[in-house]
Motif scaffolding. Structure first.
Motif, PDB file in Angstrom:
ATOM      1  N   THR A 337       0.820  -1.202   0.000  1.00 25.06           N
ATOM      2  CA  THR A 337       0.000   0.000   0.000  1.00 25.06           C
ATOM      3  C   THR A 337       0.860   1.260   0.000  1.00 25.06           C
ATOM      4  O   THR A 337       0.561   2.233  -0.685  1.00 25.06           O
ATOM      5  N   ASN A 338       1.953   1.251   0.753  1.00 32.80           N
ATOM      6  CA  ASN A 338       2.762   2.451   0.886  1.00 32.80           C
ATOM      7  C   ASN A 338       4.079   2.388   0.125  1.00 32.80           C
ATOM      8  O   ASN A 338       4.489   3.356  -0.487  1.00 32.80           O
ATOM      9  N   GLN A 339       4.774   1.250   0.164  1.00 35.48           N
ATOM     10  CA  GLN A 339       6.101   1.177  -0.420  1.00 35.48           C
ATOM     11  C   GLN A 339       6.288  -0.102  -1.217  1.00 35.48           C
ATOM     12  O   GLN A 339       5.931  -1.179  -0.760  1.00 35.48           O
ATOM     13  N   THR A 340       6.868   0.030  -2.392  1.00 34.43           N
ATOM     14  CA  THR A 340       7.306  -1.131  -3.148  1.00 34.43           C
ATOM     15  C   THR A 340       8.694  -0.859  -3.692  1.00 34.43           C
ATOM     16  O   THR A 340       9.071   0.293  -3.937  1.00 34.43           O
ATOM     17  N   PHE A 341       9.463  -1.920  -3.866  1.00 34.64           N
ATOM     18  CA  PHE A 341      10.823  -1.817  -4.361  1.00 34.64           C
ATOM     19  C   PHE A 341      11.016  -2.862  -5.457  1.00 34.64           C
ATOM     20  O   PHE A 341      10.328  -3.881  -5.486  1.00 34.64           O
ATOM     21  N   CYS A 342      11.950  -2.603  -6.334  1.00 36.63           N
ATOM     22  CA  CYS A 342      12.302  -3.544  -7.395  1.00 36.63           C
ATOM     23  C   CYS A 342      13.673  -4.118  -7.081  1.00 36.63           C
ATOM     24  O   CYS A 342      14.640  -3.362  -6.916  1.00 36.63           O
ATOM     25  N   VAL A 343      13.773  -5.431  -6.962  1.00 40.18           N
ATOM     26  CA  VAL A 343      15.035  -6.064  -6.605  1.00 40.18           C
ATOM     27  C   VAL A 343      15.306  -7.250  -7.533  1.00 40.18           C
ATOM     28  O   VAL A 343      14.477  -7.613  -8.363  1.00 40.18           O
ATOM     29  N   THR A 344      16.455  -7.860  -7.350  1.00 39.43           N
ATOM     30  CA  THR A 344      16.838  -8.988  -8.190  1.00 39.43           C
ATOM     31  C   THR A 344      16.202 -10.279  -7.712  1.00 39.43           C
ATOM     32  O   THR A 344      15.905 -10.442  -6.532  1.00 39.43           O
ATOM     33  N   LYS A 345      16.009 -11.176  -8.660  1.00 35.12           N
ATOM     34  CA  LYS A 345      15.733 -12.566  -8.316  1.00 35.12           C
ATOM     35  C   LYS A 345      17.095 -13.213  -8.135  1.00 35.12           C
ATOM     36  O   LYS A 345      17.809 -13.464  -9.100  1.00 35.12           O
ATOM     37  N   SER A 346      17.453 -13.486  -6.914  1.00 31.03           N
ATOM     38  CA  SER A 346      18.847 -13.773  -6.586  1.00 31.03           C
ATOM     39  C   SER A 346      19.405 -15.029  -7.227  1.00 31.03           C
ATOM     40  O   SER A 346      20.609 -15.206  -7.299  1.00 31.03           O
ATOM     41  N   ASN A 347      18.553 -15.928  -7.703  1.00 30.21           N
ATOM     42  CA  ASN A 347      19.058 -17.167  -8.297  1.00 30.21           C
ATOM     43  C   ASN A 347      19.205 -17.104  -9.807  1.00 30.21           C
ATOM     44  O   ASN A 347      19.477 -18.117 -10.451  1.00 30.21           O
ATOM     45  N   ASP A 348      19.005 -15.925 -10.382  1.00 31.28           N
ATOM     46  CA  ASP A 348      19.083 -15.811 -11.837  1.00 31.28           C
ATOM     47  C   ASP A 348      20.524 -15.815 -12.333  1.00 31.28           C
ATOM     48  O   ASP A 348      21.477 -15.626 -11.576  1.00 31.28           O
ATOM     49  N   ASP A 349      20.672 -15.995 -13.637  1.00 34.45           N
ATOM     50  CA  ASP A 349      21.961 -16.059 -14.311  1.00 34.45           C
ATOM     51  C   ASP A 349      22.747 -14.759 -14.079  1.00 34.45           C
ATOM     52  O   ASP A 349      22.273 -13.673 -14.418  1.00 34.45           O
ATOM     53  N   PRO A 350      23.947 -14.853 -13.500  1.00 34.07           N
ATOM     54  CA  PRO A 350      24.735 -13.629 -13.252  1.00 34.07           C
ATOM     55  C   PRO A 350      24.990 -12.814 -14.512  1.00 34.07           C
ATOM     56  O   PRO A 350      25.080 -11.591 -14.452  1.00 34.07           O
ATOM     57  N   LYS A 351      25.122 -13.487 -15.674  1.00 33.91           N
ATOM     58  CA  LYS A 351      25.355 -12.747 -16.916  1.00 33.91           C
ATOM     59  C   LYS A 351      24.142 -11.903 -17.291  1.00 33.91           C
ATOM     60  O   LYS A 351      24.282 -10.777 -17.770  1.00 33.91           O
ATOM     61  N   MET A 352      22.954 -12.454 -17.077  1.00 34.94           N
ATOM     62  CA  MET A 352      21.734 -11.685 -17.328  1.00 34.94           C
ATOM     63  C   MET A 352      21.644 -10.495 -16.380  1.00 34.94           C
ATOM     64  O   MET A 352      21.288  -9.385 -16.783  1.00 34.94           O
ATOM     65  N   LEU A 353      21.973 -10.732 -15.112  1.00 25.79           N
ATOM     66  CA  LEU A 353      21.952  -9.639 -14.134  1.00 25.79           C
ATOM     67  C   LEU A 353      22.975  -8.573 -14.516  1.00 25.79           C
ATOM     68  O   LEU A 353      22.702  -7.366 -14.428  1.00 25.79           O
ATOM     69  N   GLN A 354      24.159  -9.028 -14.942  1.00 28.95           N
ATOM     70  CA  GLN A 354      25.197  -8.067 -15.307  1.00 28.95           C
ATOM     71  C   GLN A 354      24.757  -7.192 -16.475  1.00 28.95           C
ATOM     72  O   GLN A 354      24.956  -5.972 -16.477  1.00 28.95           O
ATOM     73  N   GLY A 409      13.038 -10.401 -16.991  1.00 24.58           N
ATOM     74  CA  GLY A 409      12.632 -11.441 -16.058  1.00 24.58           C
ATOM     75  C   GLY A 409      13.559 -11.671 -14.887  1.00 24.58           C
ATOM     76  O   GLY A 409      13.314 -12.592 -14.095  1.00 24.58           O
ATOM     77  N   VAL A 410      14.596 -10.835 -14.715  1.00 25.39           N
ATOM     78  CA  VAL A 410      15.524 -11.063 -13.603  1.00 25.39           C
ATOM     79  C   VAL A 410      15.223 -10.150 -12.408  1.00 25.39           C
ATOM     80  O   VAL A 410      15.965 -10.153 -11.427  1.00 25.39           O
ATOM     81  N   ALA A 411      14.138  -9.379 -12.469  1.00 23.48           N
ATOM     82  CA  ALA A 411      13.771  -8.483 -11.383  1.00 23.48           C
ATOM     83  C   ALA A 411      12.382  -8.823 -10.870  1.00 23.48           C
ATOM     84  O   ALA A 411      11.565  -9.419 -11.572  1.00 23.48           O
ATOM     85  N   THR A 412      12.113  -8.438  -9.638  1.00 29.97           N
ATOM     86  CA  THR A 412      10.811  -8.703  -9.039  1.00 29.97           C
ATOM     87  C   THR A 412      10.480  -7.598  -8.053  1.00 29.97           C
ATOM     88  O   THR A 412      11.378  -6.940  -7.502  1.00 29.97           O
ATOM     89  N   ILE A 413       9.201  -7.404  -7.814  1.00 27.10           N
ATOM     90  CA  ILE A 413       8.740  -6.377  -6.877  1.00 27.10           C
ATOM     91  C   ILE A 413       8.642  -6.967  -5.478  1.00 27.10           C
ATOM     92  O   ILE A 413       8.183  -8.089  -5.292  1.00 27.10           O
ATOM     93  N   SER A 446      28.861 -17.474  -7.269  1.00 23.40           N
ATOM     94  CA  SER A 446      28.674 -18.118  -8.565  1.00 23.40           C
ATOM     95  C   SER A 446      29.486 -17.479  -9.676  1.00 23.40           C
ATOM     96  O   SER A 446      29.776 -18.092 -10.677  1.00 23.40           O
ATOM     97  N   SER A 447      29.852 -16.237  -9.487  1.00 24.17           N
ATOM     98  CA  SER A 447      30.563 -15.559 -10.575  1.00 24.17           C
ATOM     99  C   SER A 447      31.264 -14.335 -10.026  1.00 24.17           C
ATOM    100  O   SER A 447      30.796 -13.692  -9.102  1.00 24.17           O
ATOM    101  N   SER A 448      32.371 -13.998 -10.631  1.00 23.74           N
ATOM    102  CA  SER A 448      33.081 -12.774 -10.247  1.00 23.74           C
ATOM    103  C   SER A 448      32.636 -11.595 -11.078  1.00 23.74           C
ATOM    104  O   SER A 448      33.136 -10.491 -10.907  1.00 23.74           O
TER     105      SER A 448
END
Length: 478
Positions: A337-354, A409-413, A446-448
């Protein structure tokens, strides 16, 4: 017969005779939650307790007496209902000494540090175990005797839960005994809105033809059915606790009403309904405390797909959906209702996150300077944590508009503030915190590629030193 989907599961505990309805009325109803064990990647007891604290959950029910979790719950003040599993009933019901040993091991060893408030003896025993009634009664008596001997009988209550299921679509014959508190109209179908606590026009309310009581939802009708059943047996002034109720967020092809939207609607409305302390039409103002089924999706459960999807959270701490709890107090911090944030899905492919991180700090025009070495959000120096900050900064910059928290698809609310230490995420009210299960800020092994030394700051933006990542961005559509 039409599709029979068990969408509304309700299990009751009848409190001891020493607890009067006036006592129940004097206190406010609470919302608790069940924690089932059939999870392949069950979080550690420490992480479970961290989630309970983050969500302001003060009442839980276990289906066993997990020793490690009971130890982790020590000094938290969280009220705990532990259970005697069905497979232990025979031994306990046949031996006072066995019952005393069970209480010594699972209760006395943990109180008062762990706030054990009740013991559920078995679960759905009369419908799942043949000829169990004599053993069940003996087990209840022996457990109670052990509590009396330990001077814990005034603190810890003993009960046995029993359950009923509501079938949206049609009533099977076995559910006919719960029909007495409402008219079964035409073909006996229950309107979905009636099951989900959605507002009904007066002419759509269910009316008990015997009492003329009006019902606006199935929950109250089933609770009152239990009250009426007890009354028929000359038991009155005994309060009820609903030990299980919920709605699955996913089902198979024969379970079309098991959806995220329906699960969200049911549990959100349930919480508000219970915390309003309105009681039921038969007993207005009498608190009906309720435990939601359940904390985590239990992916190891057998049966239809819905059996695996009753949880509010996945095992990694991600919310399955975001409850809508306007005006329901501080319970469940994943209220957006008051606050939402967008963060990573921590188990996703590091290359996609990068790649997504590169885009946010480049074409996305996010101010990523707090991620520079020596700045507040540099640590932990991994791609999961850095991408989370960048994703959220973009999401907040775009006024949380639809589609701005996806990043292929690598982020979630989430509604849990991911701020930590001196690193305050955009959109935060300044209150520091961590992700509910601790995974967001955990170092990545998982990755440097998450090391921010791969970036250099120039002209108000970040440029990646990896040409391959830049090439990859050409295929990334935001």
């Amino acid at each position: 017969m039409d599709m029979l989907l068990m969408l509304l599961l309700m299990s009751f505990s009848i409190l001891p005779l020493s607890v009067s309805s006036s006592a129940a009325a004097s206190g406010d109803a609470f919302i608790g939650i069940n924690i089932g064990p059939d999870v392949s990647n069950m979080p550690s007891p420490k992480d479970i307790v961290a989630l309970l604290k983050a969500q302001s959950i003060q009442h839980i029910r276990l289906f066993d007496a997990n020793q490690a979790l009971l130890l982790a719950l020590a000094k938290t003040g969280i009220s705990v209902t532990i259970s005697v599993p069905n497979d232990q009933l025979l031994g306990i019901g046949q031996s006072n000494a066995t019952a005393a040993n069970w209480v010594n091991r699972n209760v006395i060893a943990h109180v008062p540090a762990t706030n054990i408030t009740s013991i559920a003896v078995g679960s759905d025993v009369l419908t799942t175990l043949a000829n169990a009634a004599p053993v069940l009664v003996s087990a209840l008596k022996f457990i109670q005797s052990a509590l009396v001997a330990a001077n814990l009988d005034q603190k810890i209550k003993v009960s046995t839960p029993y359950s009923s299921s509501i079938i949206v679509g049609s009533f099977p014959p076995s559910q006919a005994n719960f029909n007495r508190t409402w008219n079964q109209q035409s073909d006996g179908r229950i309107p979905l809105d009636y099951a989900l606590f959605r507002q009904l026009p007066p002419n759509k309310e269910a009316v008990d033809s015997n009492t003329l009581l009006h019902y606006t939802n199935v929950f109250d009708a089933v609770v009152d059915a239990a009250y009426f059943a007890m009354s028929d047996l000359n038991f009155t002034n005994i309060p009820i606790v609903v030990t299980e109720t919920g709605w699955p967020s996913k089902g198979d092809s024969s379970e079309p009403d098991a959806t995220v939207d329906n699960a969200n609607t049911y549990n959100s409305n349930l919480i508000k309904h219970v915390l309003n302390n309105t009681g039921t039409p038969k007993h207005p103002g009498i608190a009906v405390s309720t435990y939601i089924y359940e904390l985590y999706n239990e992916d190891l459960r057998s049966g239809p797909e819905s059996e695996k999807n009753w949880g509010l959270f996945y095992a990694n701490g991600e919310p399955v959906y975001t409850l809508h709890l306007t005006g329901a107090g501080t319970l469940f911090a994943n209220d957006t209702t008051n606050q939402t944030f967008c963060v990573t899905k921590s188990n996703d492919d590091p290359k996609m996150l990068q790649a997504a991180l590169d885009w946010a700090c480049g074409p996305g025009k996010v101010d990523c300077s707090p991620l520079l070495q020596g700045q507040p959000c540099y640590e932990p120096n991994n791609v999961v944590a850095h991408a989370a900050y960048a994703f959220n900064a973009y999401y907040q910059k775009m006024a949380k508009s639809a589609g701005t928290c996806d990043f292929k698809g690598v982020a979630t609310i989430t509604t849990t503030d991911p701020s930590h230490g001196s690193c305050i995420f955009p959109g935060s009210n300044g209150k520091n915190g961590t992700r509910i299960n601790g995974t967001l800020l955990a170092p990545s092994n998982s990755s440097s590629s998450g090391c921010f030394s791969q970036y250099y700051y120039k002209g108000g933006s970040f440029t990646s030193s990896l040409i391959l990542v830049v090439l990859f961005l050409s295929a990334l559509v935001m």
